[in-house]
Motif scaffolding. Structure first.
Motif, PDB file in Angstrom:
ATOM      1  N   ARG A  97       0.548  -1.748   0.307  1.00 36.58           N
ATOM      2  CA  ARG A  97       0.468   0.039  -0.215  1.00 36.58           C
ATOM      3  C   ARG A  97       0.490   1.240   0.222  1.00 36.58           C
ATOM      4  O   ARG A  97       0.784   2.375  -0.871  1.00 36.58           O
ATOM      5  CB  ARG A  97      -1.233  -0.102   1.494  1.00 36.58           C
ATOM      6  CG  ARG A  97      -1.792  -0.977   1.188  1.00 36.58           C
ATOM      7  CD  ARG A  97      -3.618  -0.532   1.664  1.00 36.58           C
ATOM      8  NE  ARG A  97      -2.644  -1.276   4.161  1.00 36.58           N
ATOM      9  CZ  ARG A  97      -2.645  -2.846   3.922  1.00 36.58           C
ATOM     10  NH1 ARG A  97      -3.609  -3.777   2.413  1.00 36.58           N
ATOM     11  NH2 ARG A  97      -2.197  -3.201   4.526  1.00 36.58           N
ATOM     12  N   ARG A 128       1.827   1.321  -3.328  1.00 36.70           N
ATOM     13  CA  ARG A 128       1.453   2.525  -4.329  1.00 36.70           C
ATOM     14  C   ARG A 128       0.611   3.590  -4.371  1.00 36.70           C
ATOM     15  O   ARG A 128       0.343   4.203  -5.109  1.00 36.70           O
ATOM     16  CB  ARG A 128       0.453   1.700  -4.130  1.00 36.70           C
ATOM     17  CG  ARG A 128      -0.229  -0.386  -5.063  1.00 36.70           C
ATOM     18  CD  ARG A 128      -1.286  -0.587  -4.931  1.00 36.70           C
ATOM     19  NE  ARG A 128      -1.900  -0.691  -3.128  1.00 36.70           N
ATOM     20  CZ  ARG A 128      -2.052  -2.027  -3.075  1.00 36.70           C
ATOM     21  NH1 ARG A 128      -1.813  -3.685  -3.597  1.00 36.70           N
ATOM     22  NH2 ARG A 128      -2.467  -3.080  -2.198  1.00 36.70           N
ATOM     23  N   GLU A 185     -13.542 -11.088 -10.677  1.00 37.02           N
ATOM     24  CA  GLU A 185     -13.595 -10.866  -9.552  1.00 37.02           C
ATOM     25  C   GLU A 185     -12.215 -11.613  -8.631  1.00 37.02           C
ATOM     26  O   GLU A 185     -11.731 -10.691  -7.778  1.00 37.02           O
ATOM     27  CB  GLU A 185     -14.343 -10.446  -9.013  1.00 37.02           C
ATOM     28  CG  GLU A 185     -15.386  -9.377  -9.688  1.00 37.02           C
ATOM     29  CD  GLU A 185     -14.605  -7.737  -9.381  1.00 37.02           C
ATOM     30  OE1 GLU A 185     -13.920  -7.759  -7.767  1.00 37.02           O
ATOM     31  OE2 GLU A 185     -14.358  -7.014 -10.598  1.00 37.02           O
ATOM     32  N   THR A 232      -8.974 -11.197  -9.623  1.00 40.31           N
ATOM     33  CA  THR A 232      -7.924  -9.830  -9.535  1.00 40.31           C
ATOM     34  C   THR A 232      -7.524  -9.468  -7.650  1.00 40.31           C
ATOM     35  O   THR A 232      -6.903  -8.875  -7.514  1.00 40.31           O
ATOM     36  CB  THR A 232      -9.059  -8.818  -9.552  1.00 40.31           C
ATOM     37  OG1 THR A 232      -9.643  -8.814 -11.612  1.00 40.31           O
ATOM     38  CG2 THR A 232      -8.749  -7.562  -9.813  1.00 40.31           C
ATOM     39  N   ASP A 233      -9.084  -9.690  -7.825  1.00 44.31           N
ATOM     40  CA  ASP A 233      -8.761  -9.980  -5.616  1.00 44.31           C
ATOM     41  C   ASP A 233      -7.441 -10.816  -5.498  1.00 44.31           C
ATOM     42  O   ASP A 233      -7.052 -10.481  -4.168  1.00 44.31           O
ATOM     43  CB  ASP A 233      -9.498 -10.655  -4.851  1.00 44.31           C
ATOM     44  CG  ASP A 233     -10.896  -9.714  -5.458  1.00 44.31           C
ATOM     45  OD1 ASP A 233     -10.823  -8.874  -5.348  1.00 44.31           O
ATOM     46  OD2 ASP A 233     -11.840 -10.010  -4.736  1.00 44.31           O
ATOM     47  N   VAL A 251      -4.479  -8.952  -6.380  1.00 43.96           N
ATOM     48  CA  VAL A 251      -4.365  -7.186  -5.591  1.00 43.96           C
ATOM     49  C   VAL A 251      -3.595  -7.871  -3.974  1.00 43.96           C
ATOM     50  O   VAL A 251      -2.550  -7.404  -3.764  1.00 43.96           O
ATOM     51  CB  VAL A 251      -5.747  -6.611  -5.187  1.00 43.96           C
ATOM     52  CG1 VAL A 251      -5.044  -4.894  -4.282  1.00 43.96           C
ATOM     53  CG2 VAL A 251      -5.961  -6.299  -7.381  1.00 43.96           C
ATOM     54  N   ALA A 256      -1.547  -2.018  -8.268  1.00 39.14           N
ATOM     55  CA  ALA A 256      -3.350  -1.015  -8.337  1.00 39.14           C
ATOM     56  C   ALA A 256      -4.163  -1.916  -8.679  1.00 39.14           C
ATOM     57  O   ALA A 256      -4.028  -3.016  -9.632  1.00 39.14           O
ATOM     58  CB  ALA A 256      -2.756   0.393  -8.873  1.00 39.14           C
ATOM     59  N   ARG A 257      -5.547  -1.485  -8.069  1.00 43.15           N
ATOM     60  CA  ARG A 257      -6.056  -2.790  -8.483  1.00 43.15           C
ATOM     61  C   ARG A 257      -6.632  -2.446  -9.994  1.00 43.15           C
ATOM     62  O   ARG A 257      -6.737  -3.588 -10.834  1.00 43.15           O
ATOM     63  CB  ARG A 257      -7.404  -2.128  -8.032  1.00 43.15           C
ATOM     64  CG  ARG A 257      -8.406  -3.541  -8.848  1.00 43.15           C
ATOM     65  CD  ARG A 257      -9.591  -3.244  -6.877  1.00 43.15           C
ATOM     66  NE  ARG A 257     -10.680  -4.829  -7.379  1.00 43.15           N
ATOM     67  CZ  ARG A 257     -10.632  -5.467  -6.828  1.00 43.15           C
ATOM     68  NH1 ARG A 257      -9.461  -6.063  -5.621  1.00 43.15           N
ATOM     69  NH2 ARG A 257     -10.951  -6.876  -7.071  1.00 43.15           N
ATOM     70  N   GLU A 258      -6.049  -1.129 -10.232  1.00 45.98           N
ATOM     71  CA  GLU A 258      -6.976  -1.465 -11.775  1.00 45.98           C
ATOM     72  C   GLU A 258      -5.383  -1.881 -12.803  1.00 45.98           C
ATOM     73  O   GLU A 258      -6.107  -2.564 -14.549  1.00 45.98           O
ATOM     74  CB  GLU A 258      -6.097   0.532 -12.575  1.00 45.98           C
ATOM     75  CG  GLU A 258      -7.116   1.047 -13.985  1.00 45.98           C
ATOM     76  CD  GLU A 258      -6.877   1.987 -13.813  1.00 45.98           C
ATOM     77  OE1 GLU A 258      -6.952   2.402 -15.185  1.00 45.98           O
ATOM     78  OE2 GLU A 258      -7.246   3.269 -13.230  1.00 45.98           O
ATOM     79  N   ALA A 305      -3.907  -4.216 -12.055  1.00 49.59           N
ATOM     80  CA  ALA A 305      -5.077  -5.816 -11.728  1.00 49.59           C
ATOM     81  C   ALA A 305      -5.779  -6.772 -12.669  1.00 49.59           C
ATOM     82  O   ALA A 305      -5.886  -7.746 -13.412  1.00 49.59           O
ATOM     83  CB  ALA A 305      -4.817  -6.260 -10.319  1.00 49.59           C
ATOM     84  N   ALA A 306      -6.540  -5.702 -12.324  1.00 46.22           N
ATOM     85  CA  ALA A 306      -7.702  -5.951 -13.012  1.00 46.22           C
ATOM     86  C   ALA A 306      -7.498  -5.794 -14.730  1.00 46.22           C
ATOM     87  O   ALA A 306      -7.904  -6.371 -15.565  1.00 46.22           O
ATOM     88  CB  ALA A 306      -8.904  -4.889 -13.018  1.00 46.22           C
TER      89      ALA A 306
END
Length: 606
Positions: free
Chosen positions: A335, A338, A517, A520-521, A524, A530-532, A534-535
């Motif tokens: 974190r 990020r 999902e 992606t979870d 992350v 960052a989640r974006e 990873a997605a």
């Protein structure tokens, strides 16, 4: 990863590009010791290249068909597969009737492997997604016209306009191809179709498509190319007007028609992400893994390898985290990386320029440090530039585009500036090393310049070798004193972790029925991405199953072979000779790479 604009044609058997040999390029040397084999490779190359004008353009082939698009119909795919079968039988007959040299035995084995892989790809061609968001054909049309098509004179402009005017038929064929697969249930998930629609509509932004005063990327590119020609101003004006008309009358209506089809396809798509949903989906996924890793591995084996590597890299990350003095958990450190602004440049022209300048500096520095590592070095140069913005929404954070064998187009290391939070400075070094030097640019350029090999070897690109070398190239600079900053070293590990996570996530999606999902979870929770980001990565794995698994599998094999050689040779081990052994034969399947290294070990010990 390398930017391979011919991938779609190859997967559908249009030209079996990876099977052929570029014999006839400037500087071409003997392709085989046996003259019958040399003639066979030349003949099959000419035969296959004639079926793919796009490949001719991509390689700047003399007399290239720059005014035409590939025929990607199923009928032509069937013809190409039949041709591969015939040629494979002929090759086996030739090889069986001759006392071949070691070099020719390797030529035959590699051609045989590529032919069998092309036939396996043909078997599964109707499981392919022609309009998925990452490598869809809708992306290759504008990329060909802007990044690949040469504009050096008036004739090149005429060919460009002829290709634009031929686009409606090519788009209609693409729609028909997609519909054949859709009728059998091969439709990308809704999100992928929606991203493809966005890319198609984004291509149509700007003049001459929407009445805007701002040029579209296509018009801006051809305007720049025409302006650079040595022609009278009046002739340039005439050419530009004709190009504008061709785009407005041919490209625009064809892409609007394509957009309408993709919008309708979105209504038929579902939310199921894995290829398990397709007929014989489990067998198809195993075929995807075998194609990309070049090894016969089960999804469970790949998944367990991923879990094991994730755990190992997490342990290494804890050590670096302690070195920085950070207190807290690994997730807290993720974190921190990020969120802390010190690690990011602004998303402004100045920030973009600063990133590009630093990437160029790093590559210059690492290139100077490679003298003791490689005896073979490429002549081709590499440039660093941003993706065209309209492509960035569907592209990875970076990609490598190979140069041409004749040197007229350099290798290009593309970076994605759509979101600078996805381009942290602590990952700048590792990204440049992977995509450019000593990664893809060095390996692919060396292969293209091996003119004593038949070019089905010079231009072959088995994913596990190419991407395994790219990941190995992220680690090698560590041994040369790079990643001095602990955050940069953590960035190196974060990339290695990224590839380990891919083994878990890719198999999770396609074999264990994870949702987008869930995938992606996991990404992350186990990385600093960052989640974006990873997605976007997860979306890529959904679109091209199995491909992402090749990186870690390939690197682990190269490291295993290096350690095997070091143990066997002891004080006679030479890292430069090892690297040259790996690189001097072009890209090969991993099992054959092991045999090549074994032969080198035996010869060195003799």
């Amino acid at each position: 990863m390398p930017l391979d604009l011919t991938r779609r044609s190859f997967l559908r058997g249009t030209a079996a590009v990876a099977l052929t040999a570029a014999t006839g390029l400037p500087g071409r040397a003997r392709a085989a010791d046996d003259p019958r084999l040399a003639a066979f490779f030349e003949e099959t190359w000419a035969e296959q290249m004639a079926r793919s004008p796009e490949s001719q353009t991509y390689l700047r082939w003399p007399g290239a068909g720059n005014d035409r698009w590939d025929d990607v119909s199923d009928a032509v795919a069937d013809e190409s597969a039949a041709l591969v079968r015939t040629r494979l039988e002929q090759l086996r007959a030739l090889a069986g009737s001759a006392d071949l040299s070691p070099a020719d035995r390797l030529n035959v084995r590699l051609y045989d492997h590529a032919a069998r892989q092309a036939l396996e790809d043909h078997r599964w061609r109707l499981h392919d997604y022609p309009l998925e968001h990452f490598y869809g054909r809708h992306l290759s049309f504008p990329a060909m016209l802007t990044d690949i098509q040469p504009i050096r004179n008036r004739a090149d402009v005429d060919a460009w306009m002829a290709r634009v005017r031929a686009l409606p038929a090519a788009v209609d064929q693409t729609i028909a191809m997609a519909e054949t697969r859709a009728a059998l249930g091969a439709i990308p998930p809704k999100f992928s179709v929606l991203k493809s629609l966005g890319a198609i509509l984004g291509t149509l932004e700007g003049a001459p498509f929407d009445g805007s005063a701002t040029d579209s990327s296509l018009l801006a590119d051809i305007r720049k190319d025409i302006a650079a020609l040595d022609l009278p101003p009046a002739e340039k004006d005439t050419l530009l007007a004709a190009a504008r008309t061709a785009l407005a009358e041919s490209f625009g209506p064809a892409y609007r028609r394509l957009a309408d089809y993709v919008e309708a396809l979105h209504g038929r798509a579902d939310e199921n992400d894995g290829v398990w949903k397709l007929p014989e989906g489990d067998a198809y996924y195993r075929a995807c893994l075998k194609r990309h890793t070049t090894l016969d591995l089960s999804p469970d084996e790949v998944h367990e390898t991923g879990l094991r590597e994730v755990a190992r890299i997490h342990r290494d990350m804890h050590a670096i985290m302690a070195q920085t003095g950070f207190t807290g958990s690994l997730q807290d450190f993720f974190r921190f990386l990020r969120d802390d602004p010190r690690f990011y440049l602004p998303g402004t022209p100045e920030g973009h320029d600063a990133y590009l300048a630093e990437a160029r500096r790093v590559l210059t520095e690492v290139e100077a440090a490679l003298d003791g590592q490689f005896g073979i070095k490429p002549k081709a140069r590499v440039s660093v530039q941003r993706f065209d913005p309209y492509l960035e929404g569907s592209r990875a954070i970076a990609q490598y585009g190979p140069g041409t064998p004749d040197g007229s187009r350099p290798g290009i290391y593309y970076v994605n500036f759509s979101n600078m939070k996805e381009m942290p400075l602590y990952q700048l070094e590792v990204l440049a090393f992977h995509e450019a030097i000593p990664g893809h640019h060095l390996q692919i350029s060396i292969a293209q310049e091996l003119t004593d090999l038949p070019a089905f070897r010079r231009f072959a690109s088995p994913t596990a070798y190419v991407e395994g070398w790219g990941l190995y190239s992220e680690r090698l600079p560590k041994e040369l004193g790079f990643y001095k900053d602990p955050y940069a070293d953590f960035g190196r590990l974060s990339f290695e972790l990224w590839r380990a996570i891919r083994l878990v996530v890719d198999t999770g999606i396609h074999a264990r029925r994870w949702t987008r999902e869930q995938a992606t979870d996991y990404f992350v929770a186990n990385s600093s991405f960052a989640r974006e980001t990873a997605a976007r990565e997860v979306d890529r794995y959904i679109a091209i199953p199995g491909q992402a698994c090749a990186y870690m599998i390939g690197m682990l094999k190269i490291l295993d072979l290096r350690e095997k050689a070091r143990t066997a040779l002891g004080g006679r081990f030479d890292i430069r000779a090892f690297h040259d052994t790996v690189l001097r034969n072009g890209a090969v399947p991993l099992a054959i790479l092991e045999e090549i290294v074994d032969d080198w070990i035996a010869a060195t010990k003799a």
